[in-house]
Scaffold this motif. Structure first.
Motif, PDB file in Angstrom:
ATOM      1  N   VAL A  91      20.187  71.544 -49.088  1.00 55.72           N
ATOM      2  CA  VAL A  91      19.493  70.960 -48.182  1.00 55.72           C
ATOM      3  C   VAL A  91      19.664  69.699 -48.204  1.00 55.72           C
ATOM      4  O   VAL A  91      19.371  69.308 -49.463  1.00 55.72           O
TER       5      VAL A  91
ATOM      6  N   SER B  18      18.697  65.543 -46.931  1.00 51.86           N
ATOM      7  CA  SER B  18      18.132  64.857 -46.131  1.00 51.86           C
ATOM      8  C   SER B  18      17.842  63.292 -46.737  1.00 51.86           C
ATOM      9  O   SER B  18      17.807  63.226 -48.008  1.00 51.86           O
TER      10      SER B  18
ATOM     11  N   GLY C 100      12.225  63.167 -42.011  1.00 51.68           N
ATOM     12  CA  GLY C 100      13.039  64.228 -42.654  1.00 51.68           C
ATOM     13  C   GLY C 100      12.717  64.682 -43.865  1.00 51.68           C
ATOM     14  O   GLY C 100      12.853  65.793 -44.435  1.00 51.68           O
TER      15      GLY C 100
ATOM     16  N   MET D  26      11.578  67.816 -45.766  1.00 51.28           N
ATOM     17  CA  MET D  26      12.069  68.788 -46.671  1.00 51.28           C
ATOM     18  C   MET D  26      11.154  68.908 -47.722  1.00 51.28           C
ATOM     19  O   MET D  26      11.109  70.046 -48.395  1.00 51.28           O
TER      20      MET D  26
ATOM     21  N   THR E 159       8.652  71.696 -47.232  1.00 52.20           N
ATOM     22  CA  THR E 159       9.454  73.119 -47.389  1.00 52.20           C
ATOM     23  C   THR E 159       9.444  73.363 -48.610  1.00 52.20           C
ATOM     24  O   THR E 159       9.707  74.344 -48.912  1.00 52.20           O
TER      25      THR E 159
ATOM     26  N   VAL F  25      18.472  68.076 -42.906  1.00 51.29           N
ATOM     27  CA  VAL F  25      17.099  67.434 -41.998  1.00 51.29           C
ATOM     28  C   VAL F  25      17.208  66.108 -41.976  1.00 51.29           C
ATOM     29  O   VAL F  25      16.875  65.437 -43.044  1.00 51.29           O
TER      30      VAL F  25
ATOM     31  N   ASN G  52      18.277  69.451 -34.383  1.00 51.70           N
ATOM     32  CA  ASN G  52      17.157  68.888 -34.034  1.00 51.70           C
ATOM     33  C   ASN G  52      16.502  69.541 -33.022  1.00 51.70           C
ATOM     34  O   ASN G  52      17.178  70.224 -32.130  1.00 51.70           O
TER      35      ASN G  52
ATOM     36  N   TRP H  27       8.344  72.010 -36.309  1.00 53.98           N
ATOM     37  CA  TRP H  27       9.736  71.751 -36.504  1.00 53.98           C
ATOM     38  C   TRP H  27       9.829  71.933 -38.401  1.00 53.98           C
ATOM     39  O   TRP H  27      10.935  72.702 -38.687  1.00 53.98           O
ATOM     40  N   GLN H  28       8.824  71.765 -39.122  1.00 56.29           N
ATOM     41  CA  GLN H  28       8.833  72.096 -40.594  1.00 56.29           C
ATOM     42  C   GLN H  28       8.982  73.534 -40.736  1.00 56.29           C
ATOM     43  O   GLN H  28       9.608  74.024 -41.502  1.00 56.29           O
TER      44      GLN H  28
ATOM     45  N   ILE I 277      12.603  74.752 -39.981  1.00 55.63           N
ATOM     46  CA  ILE I 277      13.318  74.471 -41.132  1.00 55.63           C
ATOM     47  C   ILE I 277      13.274  75.620 -42.238  1.00 55.63           C
ATOM     48  O   ILE I 277      14.172  75.971 -43.073  1.00 55.63           O
TER      49      ILE I 277
END
Length: 235
Positions: A19, A21, A47, A51, A54, A103, A170, A213-214, A217
């Motif tokens: 991942v 970012s 972003g 991350m 997450t 991200v 996105n 959005w999180q 992801i």
């Protein structure tokens, strides 16, 4: 800055979902209305925040089967310098990297119903992304500006060139319902605040959309990390 969440499956934990970012922005630049600090709230503190949340969620929940390598790069705004270096000098074997996901940005200006998932058409990351989008009430939509070549404009690109399946998603600007305020805020950001000192916390971020959005992801990463089938390019 690199963090590793080890996988739980003895047969899969030596494969990695990367991942990416970027933690940099423009920095200090030409003053605009007396302000020379280019804050980068949307691009890309947002972003990085997604991350980090997450990371927390995946570490607190059931441990993913594959390992997940979280990378905060620098030099993205100068030409993907950090990602290029990492791809050329990987901290895990390149042939053990199952997928790379970027991200980049937090375009939470609308109640998004679409996800522009660049790269999804080309590998089995596509169905994983579609399932994660459905889980937050969204669907895949086509790239509205394919001529721009955005797949090459973020940190997943050096990994794509190395043969790794990639995803660069996105939120979509257009929504399935009327949202004139969201469209106006999106266009104002792109026209007046992108790569400007005014990319800061005064922008009209919709925090529930940021949270959705999180979750998207997180769903992508968990789906990729837990897939019993190899993540593979389409022919």
């Amino acid at each position: 800055v690199i963090g590793l969440l080890p996988g739980s499956d003895p047969g899969l934990r030596d494969e990695y979902i990367v991942v990416l970012s970027h933690l940099d922005h423009v920095g200090i630049g030409p003053a605009v209305n007396g302000d020379s600090i280019y804050n980068g709230a949307i691009d890309n503190a947002g972003g990085i925040a997604v991350m980090l949340e997450t990371v927390r969620a995946l570490a607190a929940g059931p441990r993913p089967r594959r390992s997940v390598l979280f990378v905060a790069t620098s030099g993205e705004e100068k030409g993907l310098i950090g990602a290029e270096y990492l791809a050329a000098n990987p901290v895990v074997p390149m042939d053990r990297i199952a997928a790379a996901v970027s991200v980049d940005g937090l375009m939470a200006f609308n109640d998004f119903t679409g996800v522009v998932a660049l790269g999804a058409d080309h590998s089995t990351l596509g169905p994983i992304s579609e399932a994660a989008a459905r889980a937050v009430g969204a669907v895949h939509v086509p790239d509205p500006i394919p001529q721009r070549g955005n797949i090459a404009l973020s940190d997943q690109y050096p990994f794509l060139r190395a043969g790794v399946p990639v995803l660069f998603p996105n939120p979509a600007r257009e929504t399935a319902h009327e949202d004139p305020a969201g469209l106006a805020d999106w266009d104002t950001y792109e026209g007046r605040h992108y790569h400007q000192p005014s990319d800061d916390m005064r922008l009209p971020i919709r925090w529930e959309s940021a949270a959705r959005w999180q979750r998207y992801i997180e769903g992508v990463l968990r789906g990729a990390a837990d897939s019993r089938e190899p993540i593979a390019w389409y022919e």
